[in-house]
Design a protein around this motif. Sequence first.
Motif, PDB file in Angstrom:
ATOM      1  N   PRO A 152       0.837  -1.206   0.000  1.00 54.81           N
ATOM      2  CA  PRO A 152       0.000   0.000   0.000  1.00 54.81           C
ATOM      3  C   PRO A 152       0.874   1.259   0.000  1.00 54.81           C
ATOM      4  CG  PRO A 152      -0.077  -1.104   2.123  1.00 54.81           C
ATOM      5  CD  PRO A 152       0.726  -1.974   1.217  1.00 54.81           C
ATOM      6  N   PRO A 153       0.354   2.383  -0.510  1.00 55.68           N
ATOM      7  CA  PRO A 153       1.163   3.597  -0.556  1.00 55.68           C
ATOM      8  C   PRO A 153       1.562   4.055   0.840  1.00 55.68           C
ATOM      9  CG  PRO A 153      -1.108   4.051  -1.199  1.00 55.68           C
ATOM     10  CD  PRO A 153      -0.991   2.580  -1.031  1.00 55.68           C
ATOM     11  N   ILE A 154       2.730   4.655   0.937  1.00 57.57           N
ATOM     12  CA  ILE A 154       3.245   5.138   2.214  1.00 57.57           C
ATOM     13  C   ILE A 154       2.631   6.505   2.506  1.00 57.57           C
ATOM     14  CG2 ILE A 154       5.316   5.939   3.410  1.00 57.57           C
ATOM     15  CD1 ILE A 154       6.870   3.859   1.826  1.00 57.57           C
ATOM     16  N   GLN A 155       2.104   6.669   3.698  1.00 54.96           N
ATOM     17  CA  GLN A 155       1.538   7.945   4.124  1.00 54.96           C
ATOM     18  C   GLN A 155       2.592   8.682   4.939  1.00 54.96           C
ATOM     19  OE1 GLN A 155      -1.577   9.048   3.406  1.00 54.96           O
ATOM     20  NE2 GLN A 155      -1.957   7.217   2.193  1.00 54.96           N
ATOM     21  N   ILE A 156       2.869   9.924   4.589  1.00 53.27           N
ATOM     22  CA  ILE A 156       3.813  10.735   5.348  1.00 53.27           C
ATOM     23  C   ILE A 156       3.028  11.882   5.968  1.00 53.27           C
ATOM     24  CG2 ILE A 156       5.846  12.203   5.248  1.00 53.27           C
ATOM     25  CD1 ILE A 156       6.771  10.532   2.858  1.00 53.27           C
ATOM     26  N   ILE A 157       3.030  11.949   7.285  1.00 48.77           N
ATOM     27  CA  ILE A 157       2.319  13.004   7.989  1.00 48.77           C
ATOM     28  C   ILE A 157       3.362  13.968   8.527  1.00 48.77           C
ATOM     29  CG2 ILE A 157       0.789  13.554   9.912  1.00 48.77           C
ATOM     30  CD1 ILE A 157      -0.278  10.628   9.580  1.00 48.77           C
ATOM     31  N   ASP A 158       3.249  15.219   8.133  1.00 46.55           N
ATOM     32  CA  ASP A 158       4.211  16.243   8.527  1.00 46.55           C
ATOM     33  C   ASP A 158       3.542  17.177   9.526  1.00 46.55           C
ATOM     34  OD1 ASP A 158       6.259  18.025   8.728  1.00 46.55           O
ATOM     35  OD2 ASP A 158       6.405  18.443   6.578  1.00 46.55           O
ATOM     36  N   ASN A 159       3.965  17.107  10.785  1.00 48.53           N
ATOM     37  CA  ASN A 159       3.377  17.940  11.831  1.00 48.53           C
ATOM     38  C   ASN A 159       4.150  19.232  12.059  1.00 48.53           C
ATOM     39  OD1 ASN A 159       1.360  16.063  12.366  1.00 48.53           O
ATOM     40  ND2 ASN A 159       2.698  14.905  13.741  1.00 48.53           N
ATOM     41  N   ARG A 160       5.177  19.478  11.262  1.00 54.93           N
ATOM     42  CA  ARG A 160       5.961  20.693  11.451  1.00 54.93           C
ATOM     43  C   ARG A 160       5.144  21.919  11.058  1.00 54.93           C
ATOM     44  NH1 ARG A 160      10.889  19.968   7.761  1.00 54.93           N
ATOM     45  NH2 ARG A 160       9.254  19.158   6.439  1.00 54.93           N
ATOM     46  N   ARG A 161       5.402  23.021  11.725  1.00 51.97           N
ATOM     47  CA  ARG A 161       4.717  24.272  11.397  1.00 51.97           C
ATOM     48  C   ARG A 161       5.482  24.982  10.289  1.00 51.97           C
ATOM     49  NH1 ARG A 161       4.137  27.624  16.541  1.00 51.97           N
ATOM     50  NH2 ARG A 161       3.158  29.037  15.065  1.00 51.97           N
ATOM     51  N   GLU A 162       4.760  25.716   9.471  1.00 55.37           N
ATOM     52  CA  GLU A 162       5.364  26.501   8.390  1.00 55.37           C
ATOM     53  C   GLU A 162       6.088  27.689   9.009  1.00 55.37           C
ATOM     54  OE1 GLU A 162       6.125  27.961   4.615  1.00 55.37           O
ATOM     55  OE2 GLU A 162       4.442  26.600   4.595  1.00 55.37           O
ATOM     56  N   ILE A 163       7.350  27.896   8.634  1.00 53.11           N
ATOM     57  CA  ILE A 163       8.147  28.970   9.223  1.00 53.11           C
ATOM     58  C   ILE A 163       7.579  30.342   8.883  1.00 53.11           C
ATOM     59  CG2 ILE A 163       9.860  29.222   7.387  1.00 53.11           C
ATOM     60  CD1 ILE A 163      11.921  29.288   9.894  1.00 53.11           C
ATOM     61  N   ASP A 164       6.875  30.470   7.766  1.00 56.09           N
ATOM     62  CA  ASP A 164       6.286  31.753   7.377  1.00 56.09           C
ATOM     63  C   ASP A 164       5.183  32.200   8.335  1.00 56.09           C
ATOM     64  OD1 ASP A 164       7.936  31.907   5.191  1.00 56.09           O
ATOM     65  OD2 ASP A 164       6.469  31.084   3.801  1.00 56.09           O
ATOM     66  N   TYR A 165       4.589  31.263   9.067  1.00 55.89           N
ATOM     67  CA  TYR A 165       3.459  31.595   9.938  1.00 55.89           C
ATOM     68  C   TYR A 165       3.837  31.736  11.406  1.00 55.89           C
ATOM     69  CZ  TYR A 165       0.917  30.360   5.748  1.00 55.89           C
ATOM     70  OH  TYR A 165       0.470  30.295   4.459  1.00 55.89           O
ATOM     71  N   LEU A 166       5.130  31.789  11.704  1.00 60.68           N
ATOM     72  CA  LEU A 166       5.549  31.998  13.083  1.00 60.68           C
ATOM     73  C   LEU A 166       5.362  33.464  13.462  1.00 60.68           C
ATOM     74  CD1 LEU A 166       8.878  29.947  13.268  1.00 60.68           C
ATOM     75  CD2 LEU A 166       6.604  29.250  13.978  1.00 60.68           C
ATOM     76  N   SER A 167       4.977  33.711  14.691  1.00 61.30           N
ATOM     77  CA  SER A 167       4.832  35.089  15.164  1.00 61.30           C
ATOM     78  C   SER A 167       6.212  35.701  15.376  1.00 61.30           C
ATOM     79  CB  SER A 167       4.033  35.124  16.465  1.00 61.30           C
ATOM     80  OG  SER A 167       4.799  34.534  17.499  1.00 61.30           O
ATOM     81  N   ASP A 168       6.258  36.998  15.551  1.00 62.68           N
ATOM     82  CA  ASP A 168       7.531  37.689  15.786  1.00 62.68           C
ATOM     83  C   ASP A 168       8.198  37.174  17.060  1.00 62.68           C
ATOM     84  OD1 ASP A 168       7.284  39.187  13.494  1.00 62.68           O
ATOM     85  OD2 ASP A 168       6.404  40.926  14.525  1.00 62.68           O
ATOM     86  N   ALA A 169       7.399  36.925  18.091  1.00 67.61           N
ATOM     87  CA  ALA A 169       7.938  36.419  19.355  1.00 67.61           C
ATOM     88  C   ALA A 169       8.566  35.030  19.153  1.00 67.61           C
ATOM     89  CB  ALA A 169       6.848  36.358  20.410  1.00 67.61           C
ATOM     90  N   GLU A 170       7.877  34.184  18.378  1.00 68.88           N
ATOM     91  CA  GLU A 170       8.411  32.841  18.116  1.00 68.88           C
ATOM     92  C   GLU A 170       9.696  32.912  17.291  1.00 68.88           C
ATOM     93  OE1 GLU A 170       4.491  29.985  18.004  1.00 68.88           O
ATOM     94  OE2 GLU A 170       4.745  31.433  16.372  1.00 68.88           O
ATOM     95  N   LYS A 183      11.861  35.412  17.316  1.00 71.38           N
ATOM     96  CA  LYS A 183      12.907  35.915  18.215  1.00 71.38           C
ATOM     97  C   LYS A 183      13.422  34.791  19.117  1.00 71.38           C
ATOM     98  CE  LYS A 183      12.546  40.742  18.059  1.00 71.38           C
ATOM     99  NZ  LYS A 183      13.299  41.003  16.887  1.00 71.38           N
ATOM    100  N   GLU A 184      12.492  33.960  19.601  1.00 65.74           N
ATOM    101  CA  GLU A 184      12.881  32.820  20.445  1.00 65.74           C
ATOM    102  C   GLU A 184      13.745  31.837  19.652  1.00 65.74           C
ATOM    103  OE1 GLU A 184      10.509  29.135  22.434  1.00 65.74           O
ATOM    104  OE2 GLU A 184       9.639  31.132  22.755  1.00 65.74           O
ATOM    105  N   LEU A 185      13.371  31.600  18.404  1.00 66.70           N
ATOM    106  CA  LEU A 185      14.154  30.713  17.540  1.00 66.70           C
ATOM    107  C   LEU A 185      15.540  31.302  17.275  1.00 66.70           C
ATOM    108  CD1 LEU A 185      14.334  28.171  15.777  1.00 66.70           C
ATOM    109  CD2 LEU A 185      13.197  29.450  13.960  1.00 66.70           C
ATOM    110  N   GLU A 186      15.608  32.598  17.017  1.00 65.54           N
ATOM    111  CA  GLU A 186      16.901  33.260  16.800  1.00 65.54           C
ATOM    112  C   GLU A 186      17.787  33.127  18.026  1.00 65.54           C
ATOM    113  OE1 GLU A 186      16.152  37.290  15.641  1.00 65.54           O
ATOM    114  OE2 GLU A 186      15.345  36.690  13.696  1.00 65.54           O
ATOM    115  N   LYS A 187      17.184  33.282  19.215  1.00 63.41           N
ATOM    116  CA  LYS A 187      17.949  33.160  20.466  1.00 63.41           C
ATOM    117  C   LYS A 187      18.499  31.741  20.611  1.00 63.41           C
ATOM    118  CE  LYS A 187      16.872  35.617  24.210  1.00 63.41           C
ATOM    119  NZ  LYS A 187      16.109  36.072  25.380  1.00 63.41           N
ATOM    120  N   GLU A 188      17.677  30.745  20.244  1.00 62.52           N
ATOM    121  CA  GLU A 188      18.117  29.340  20.315  1.00 62.52           C
ATOM    122  C   GLU A 188      19.266  29.067  19.345  1.00 62.52           C
ATOM    123  OE1 GLU A 188      16.259  24.880  19.480  1.00 62.52           O
ATOM    124  OE2 GLU A 188      14.906  26.585  19.656  1.00 62.52           O
ATOM    125  N   LEU A 189      19.220  29.718  18.179  1.00 61.52           N
ATOM    126  CA  LEU A 189      20.214  29.466  17.138  1.00 61.52           C
ATOM    127  C   LEU A 189      21.496  30.265  17.309  1.00 61.52           C
ATOM    128  CD1 LEU A 189      17.839  29.303  14.050  1.00 61.52           C
ATOM    129  CD2 LEU A 189      19.071  27.407  15.085  1.00 61.52           C
TER     130      LEU A 189
END
Length: 153
Positions: free
Chosen positions: A18-36, A38-44
């Motif tokens: 049967p075909p393989i189902q791939i479920i992607d639960n990651r959020r789109e980076i374009d839809y992150l808020s400014d606060a999120e 900034k938090e990601l930048e701090k982590e990186l």
Amino acid sequence: MKENKKLETNNTGAVAEPPIQIIDNRREIDYLSDAELKELEKELEQYDKDMWQHLDCLQKYKHIGEEIPKDVPFTEYFGYIFQNFRNPKPEEEWTVRDYKVDAARERRQMAAFIIKDHGYKEPLTDRQKRVIERIRNGTDFHVSLDKIWELFK
């Protein structure tokens, strides 16, 4: 999450997988808020930009890029991506989002390169068609390029 099922057999031989189902639960980076963002930048901040640890952190998010027109043959996707999907800003001015977009573009381009330079056999299987469609429609996929290599041998 991958759904793997073994081949079922009957008296006449193997039955198609049967075909393989791939479920992607990651959020789109374009839809992150400014606060999120900034938090990601701090982590990186702890990593050098564009190093594997930096890009590995960005894999938690996805990016849906521009589509390639349907009239472009899939063997030409590599050249089309190379010519049309570059970030015009100098790298010193890139934001976290720009690094993610570039990493997604690079992964997409490498998958297209495998198809272009390492050949494929007609007719294409359903799995090969799904990979080609994901490259065409800009879906960011976190798949080992070795698996794509094996798919198009």
